[in-house]
Write an enzyme that holds these catalytic residues in place. Structure first.
Site, PDB file in Angstrom:
ATOM      1  N   ARG A  59      66.852 -33.730   6.681  1.00 19.18           N
ATOM      2  CA  ARG A  59      67.399 -32.526   6.324  1.00 19.18           C
ATOM      3  C   ARG A  59      68.702 -32.401   6.070  1.00 19.18           C
ATOM      4  O   ARG A  59      69.586 -31.733   4.958  1.00 19.18           O
ATOM      5  CB  ARG A  59      67.080 -31.360   7.311  1.00 19.18           C
ATOM      6  CG  ARG A  59      65.564 -30.722   7.169  1.00 19.18           C
ATOM      7  CD  ARG A  59      65.186 -30.417   8.567  1.00 19.18           C
ATOM      8  NE  ARG A  59      64.813 -31.832   9.261  1.00 19.18           N
ATOM      9  CZ  ARG A  59      63.720 -32.435   9.332  1.00 19.18           C
ATOM     10  NH1 ARG A  59      62.646 -31.530   8.821  1.00 19.18           N
ATOM     11  NH2 ARG A  59      63.453 -33.403   9.743  1.00 19.18           N
ATOM     12  N   THR A  60      69.518 -32.785   6.922  1.00 23.40           N
ATOM     13  CA  THR A  60      70.988 -32.727   7.091  1.00 23.40           C
ATOM     14  C   THR A  60      71.627 -33.551   5.650  1.00 23.40           C
ATOM     15  O   THR A  60      72.645 -33.016   4.911  1.00 23.40           O
ATOM     16  CB  THR A  60      71.914 -33.051   8.106  1.00 23.40           C
ATOM     17  OG1 THR A  60      71.041 -32.359   9.232  1.00 23.40           O
ATOM     18  CG2 THR A  60      73.224 -32.504   8.319  1.00 23.40           C
ATOM     19  N   LYS A  87      78.819 -55.304  10.432  1.00 28.67           N
ATOM     20  CA  LYS A  87      79.485 -56.354  10.449  1.00 28.67           C
ATOM     21  C   LYS A  87      80.505 -56.332  11.742  1.00 28.67           C
ATOM     22  O   LYS A  87      81.428 -57.060  11.766  1.00 28.67           O
ATOM     23  CB  LYS A  87      79.824 -57.033   9.394  1.00 28.67           C
ATOM     24  CG  LYS A  87      78.995 -56.861   8.201  1.00 28.67           C
ATOM     25  CD  LYS A  87      79.905 -57.535   6.838  1.00 28.67           C
ATOM     26  CE  LYS A  87      78.833 -57.167   5.412  1.00 28.67           C
ATOM     27  NZ  LYS A  87      79.881 -57.170   4.349  1.00 28.67           N
ATOM     28  N   ARG A 109      77.807 -37.866  10.421  1.00 30.35           N
ATOM     29  CA  ARG A 109      76.969 -37.737  11.648  1.00 30.35           C
ATOM     30  C   ARG A 109      77.129 -39.030  12.262  1.00 30.35           C
ATOM     31  O   ARG A 109      77.063 -40.149  11.616  1.00 30.35           O
ATOM     32  CB  ARG A 109      75.416 -37.589  11.048  1.00 30.35           C
ATOM     33  CG  ARG A 109      74.262 -37.969  12.368  1.00 30.35           C
ATOM     34  CD  ARG A 109      72.893 -37.305  11.811  1.00 30.35           C
ATOM     35  NE  ARG A 109      72.675 -36.017  11.795  1.00 30.35           N
ATOM     36  CZ  ARG A 109      71.721 -35.455  11.765  1.00 30.35           C
ATOM     37  NH1 ARG A 109      70.622 -36.092  11.550  1.00 30.35           N
ATOM     38  NH2 ARG A 109      71.733 -34.041  11.847  1.00 30.35           N
ATOM     39  N   HIS A 137      76.317 -29.615  16.522  1.00 29.62           N
ATOM     40  CA  HIS A 137      75.589 -29.513  15.107  1.00 29.62           C
ATOM     41  C   HIS A 137      75.930 -28.053  14.359  1.00 29.62           C
ATOM     42  O   HIS A 137      75.159 -27.481  14.177  1.00 29.62           O
ATOM     43  CB  HIS A 137      74.189 -29.940  15.119  1.00 29.62           C
ATOM     44  CG  HIS A 137      73.691 -30.197  13.854  1.00 29.62           C
ATOM     45  ND1 HIS A 137      74.107 -30.107  12.780  1.00 29.62           N
ATOM     46  CD2 HIS A 137      72.242 -30.908  13.493  1.00 29.62           C
ATOM     47  CE1 HIS A 137      73.288 -30.752  11.517  1.00 29.62           C
ATOM     48  NE2 HIS A 137      72.152 -31.117  12.212  1.00 29.62           N
TER      49      HIS A 137
HETATM   50  N1   CP Z   1      67.958 -30.475  11.736  1.00 31.43           N
HETATM   51  C1   CP Z   1      68.383 -31.910  11.463  1.00 31.43           C
HETATM   52  O1   CP Z   1      69.427 -31.904  11.845  1.00 31.43           O
HETATM   53  O2   CP Z   1      67.452 -32.696  10.852  1.00 31.43           O
HETATM   54  P1   CP Z   1      67.776 -34.011  10.333  1.00 31.43           P
HETATM   55  O3   CP Z   1      67.915 -34.959  11.569  1.00 31.43           O
HETATM   56  O4   CP Z   1      66.514 -34.327   9.358  1.00 31.43           O
HETATM   57  O5   CP Z   1      69.061 -34.018   9.399  1.00 31.43           O
END
Ligand code: CP
Length: 320
Positions: A59-60, A87, A109, A137
């Protein structure tokens, strides 16, 4: 979050009500762009965004990419697994390498809490945290707030139950900060082993069963068990977990009759949530996904244009 004075979007802790409302209002303006036949506005033409994902995401990652493309920015997607980090290159050197290519925004992320904050020291770009370890998040909490506001017309005064693996959840942490700042009352619940020590200091009710948290709730947010972050066997089997902590129609009946059911995804159907509820009329799960694009468009736009002397109005940005 320092949206108004530019810079970065790292966490919801410390974000002001004004900053949150500004981002949600901006996202509301961008929301309809994704429903147009031609899903593109020129707002970030000439800007460069690098999406750096060192952890798995559906999603993100997709929504940040779509958000940037719908704003006409140039987007580069970087995956930890296929990059030179495999590496042995350090995060510092990786960020400095990206910086040499003059990005305007870096989205990160990472499995390590604090990695996006660390990145800010090695780049002049705005940094957006797309989830760092068990820390925060922020754009997830913002899209959750957007969905709540869309369905309930307000956040202040609502009772929100957040249930599941609270200890390992960056989503729970960001939501607690955002929702309490916005005046919601928050109850968290989960197995005792998955409740962080002293979480009540954040101004939330804490329960080791989900029933009292759900009682009278306007919003019920379910979280999956983050097995990838569990060292040992802190939780029972999936079947046992579903029996004791899963959201089913009988448990949801304790909430208000018009309660909104949320889940950040990915869902473990039949474990933390009954499939009937995930797909049912109370569910806002796919609305959350749609909101994710608008919220990330707003975050990218506010941060990428701040260095140009501040953005014009979002309404102008979507009609240009
Ligand atoms: N909610 C969320 O962060 O989903 P993803 O890990 O799929 O990005």
């Amino acid at each position: 979050m320092r949206i108004s004075s530019r810079r970065h979007l790292i966490q919801m802790e410390g974000a002001s009500r004004e900053e949150i409302v500004r981002l949600l209002d901006t996202a509301e303006t961008f929301f309809e762009v994704s429903r147009r036949a031609v899903k593109k506005v020129p707002s970030l033409r000439g800007k460069t965004i690098i999406n750096m994902f060192f952890e798995a995401s559906t999603r993100t990652r997709t929504s940040f990419e779509l958000a940037g493309k719908r704003l006409s920015a140039d987007i580069v997607n970087f995956s930890g697994k296929t990059s030179s980090t495999s590496k042995g290159e350090t995060l510092r050197d990786t960020i400095k390498t990206m910086e040499a290519m003059h990005p305007d925004v870096i989205v990160i992320r990472h499995g390590a809490a604090g990695a996006p904050q660390h990145a800010t020291k090695h780049t002049g770009a705005a940094v957006i945290n797309a989830g760092d370890g068990m820390h925060e998040h922020p754009t997830q909490a913002l899209l959750d707030a957007f969905t709540i506001r869309q369905r309930k017309a307000k956040i202040e005064g609502l009772r929100v139950a957040i249930c599941g693996d609270i200890a390992h959840s960056r989503v729970a942490r960001s939501n607690v900060h955002l929702l309490t700042t916005m005046g919601a009352s928050v109850a968290v619940a989960g197995p005792r082993t998955l409740l962080p020590a002293e979480i009540e200091r954040l101004g939330v009710e804490v329960h080791d069963r989900i029933e009292p948290a759900i009682e009278g709730a306007d919003v019920v947010m379910m979280l999956r068990i983050q097995r990838e972050r569990l060292g040992g066997s802190l939780v029972p089997s999936d079947r046992e977990y579903a029996r004791k902590f899963g959201l089913n129609p009988e448990r949801l009946a304790r909430a208000n009759s018009d309660a909104l059911v949320l889940h950040p995804g990915p869902i473990n159907r039949g474990v933390e949530i009954d499939p009937e509820l995930a797909d049912g009329v109370s569910s806002g799960i796919l609305a959350q996904v749609e909101a994710g694009v608008a919220v990330r468009m707003a975050a990218l736009w506010l941060l990428a244009t701040a260095s140009d002397g501040g953005p014009i109005s979002a309404k102008d940005a979507v009609t240009a």
